[in-house]
Enzyme design. Sequence first.
Site, PDB file in Angstrom:
ATOM      1  N   ASP A 135       0.806  -1.213   0.000  1.00  0.00           N
ATOM      2  CA  ASP A 135       0.000   0.000   0.000  1.00  0.00           C
ATOM      3  C   ASP A 135       0.844   1.270   0.000  1.00  0.00           C
ATOM      4  OD1 ASP A 135       0.991   0.050   2.571  1.00  0.00           O
ATOM      5  OD2 ASP A 135      -0.926  -0.357   3.548  1.00  0.00           O
ATOM      6  N   ARG A 195      14.856   9.641   5.365  1.00  0.00           N
ATOM      7  CA  ARG A 195      16.168   8.990   5.385  1.00  0.00           C
ATOM      8  C   ARG A 195      17.170   9.780   4.546  1.00  0.00           C
ATOM      9  NH1 ARG A 195      15.143   2.620   4.256  1.00  0.00           N
ATOM     10  NH2 ARG A 195      14.829   3.318   2.116  1.00  0.00           N
ATOM     11  N   ARG A 225      21.632   0.005  -4.660  1.00  0.00           N
ATOM     12  CA  ARG A 225      21.754  -1.322  -4.049  1.00  0.00           C
ATOM     13  C   ARG A 225      22.348  -2.314  -5.047  1.00  0.00           C
ATOM     14  NH1 ARG A 225      17.008  -1.080  -0.616  1.00  0.00           N
ATOM     15  NH2 ARG A 225      16.384   1.115  -0.494  1.00  0.00           N
ATOM     16  N   ASP A 279      18.537  -6.850  -2.599  1.00  0.00           N
ATOM     17  CA  ASP A 279      17.973  -5.514  -2.769  1.00  0.00           C
ATOM     18  C   ASP A 279      18.074  -4.689  -1.494  1.00  0.00           C
ATOM     19  OD1 ASP A 279      15.867  -7.613  -2.170  1.00  0.00           O
ATOM     20  OD2 ASP A 279      14.738  -5.818  -1.644  1.00  0.00           O
TER      21      ASP A 279
END
Length: 529
Positions: free
Chosen positions: A141, A192, A199, A268
């Site tokens: 979501d 963040r 990655r 990931d």
Amino acid sequence: MNPTHHAPAAAVASPTSSDGWPAAPAWPSNGFASLGRDFFTEVPTQALPEPRLVAFSRDAATEIGWSPESFDDPALIAHLAGHSLTPAPIATVYSGHQFGVWAGQLGDGRAHLLGEVGAAHQRYEIQLKGAGLTPYSRMGDGRAVLRSSIREFLCAEAMHHLGIATTRSLAVVASPLPVRRETVETAAVVTRLAPSFVRFGHFEHFSSTGRADLSRRLLDHVIDRFYPHCRDAADPVLAFIEAVAQATAVTIARWQAVGFCHGVMNTDNMSILGLTIDYGPFGFLDGFDANHICNHTDQAGRYAFQRQPQVAFWNLYRLGHALLPLLPQGEASIEAARAALDRYKPAYATEMEAQLRAKLGLAERVDDEADGALFDDLFELMHANRADYTLTFRLLSGIRRDSGAAGAADAAGATGAADAVEPGAQAVRDLFADRAGFDRWCDRYRARLALEKRDDASRALAMNRVNPKYVLRNHLAELAIRQAQAGDDGEVRRLLHILERPFDEQPEFAAYAGLPPDWASGLEVSCSS
């Protein structure tokens, strides 16, 4: 309003956006966006209603040049909840292996990259996690719940202050918006920071789709910005592989040294810069169990504590495989890539040994084999006794090379030498049910300390600079979360303050360094966040 200014934010005028909030600052475009549309999708946020600032990191704010006073401005809090963000943020695409199985295309399913902030010498990408759906949300979501957002906010800052490479947390904003996980919870956004959120999975994605040209473009971007020394190497690709392997090795060794379990070491979730990234079902060890699994959905124990170093190596091999198309074809290139990846092993061993020597206060190189046995036997003893990880290492600094055994034995009414324990060792000894086993190890440790040049006080001071007194134990996070869910954010802020000084005594907060309560053993964390 411009949070990059050091003047109070309220003194800076702002135009009003269509939703009634002052318009957000024009975030500077970032290098990742310059890679082109194959790497991301522009996608607006779905802003949280009724945003409330739970906490922010003054240290992280200062790092990017934002004043603490900026967080007094409701408009900034609204922007950090996803309101009035222009131009549209981006969500990046990547793929990856999850629990060892190829998962195909993934991507930023609930992360929006706004742009870059900070000084010219150090730029940080700024990202909102939990600000709504993206094209990569799959069945999700696009939201994050308050519970997991507080955990990530606190742990990222705690890891930074422990000296472990990590993404940073700028702020966490809560909302009454309901979100369903196992139960109905409320939503939040954590802001963040990282020099880059690239990655391993970004490279895996373009390798899996046969787009070596895009892999090359991404590699050039990462090398030029973060590994410029690789550009001058005989083969920049191999130099890059080796550099990432070494950065990863250092970070994983430091995880192990403080007893940190990541919980979901999918490719990931592996940073190309060796950062600790994507705090989900993480945990710091309480009673030491080498096989501890902090993620209760990891039923096979793939990411158990003692497996983390090997999992990181496996993940690096996936990265190496993804970069093979950028090397000349042939067995020689495969062997060269393997050699570059294998730099992980000595780098990890070197860093882990350095960490353990510092943790036990062994500055002199005397007998490496004997020291290795001393380390191994301590871990075996801790595992067998489920001795508290953080307290064991912190309290070892109280052991003296000269035990003063006779007086201690007399005071305790003991008659055997093994029961003669000086007061400084009694606290750590009490963590072990097998007292005799600990005493035998401690005798060997004292004998080894006798070969050190530093006196006990100097050694203890040095040990306490590397063995934290305070870590983010699960029960501490849980108590802070429960209070924040009830509308009281004071404990989150108090805990952040404590974790910013993990090596200091902070006697007024000594209760936060004690053994966890019995109910803490029933806490579980999972990928549901």
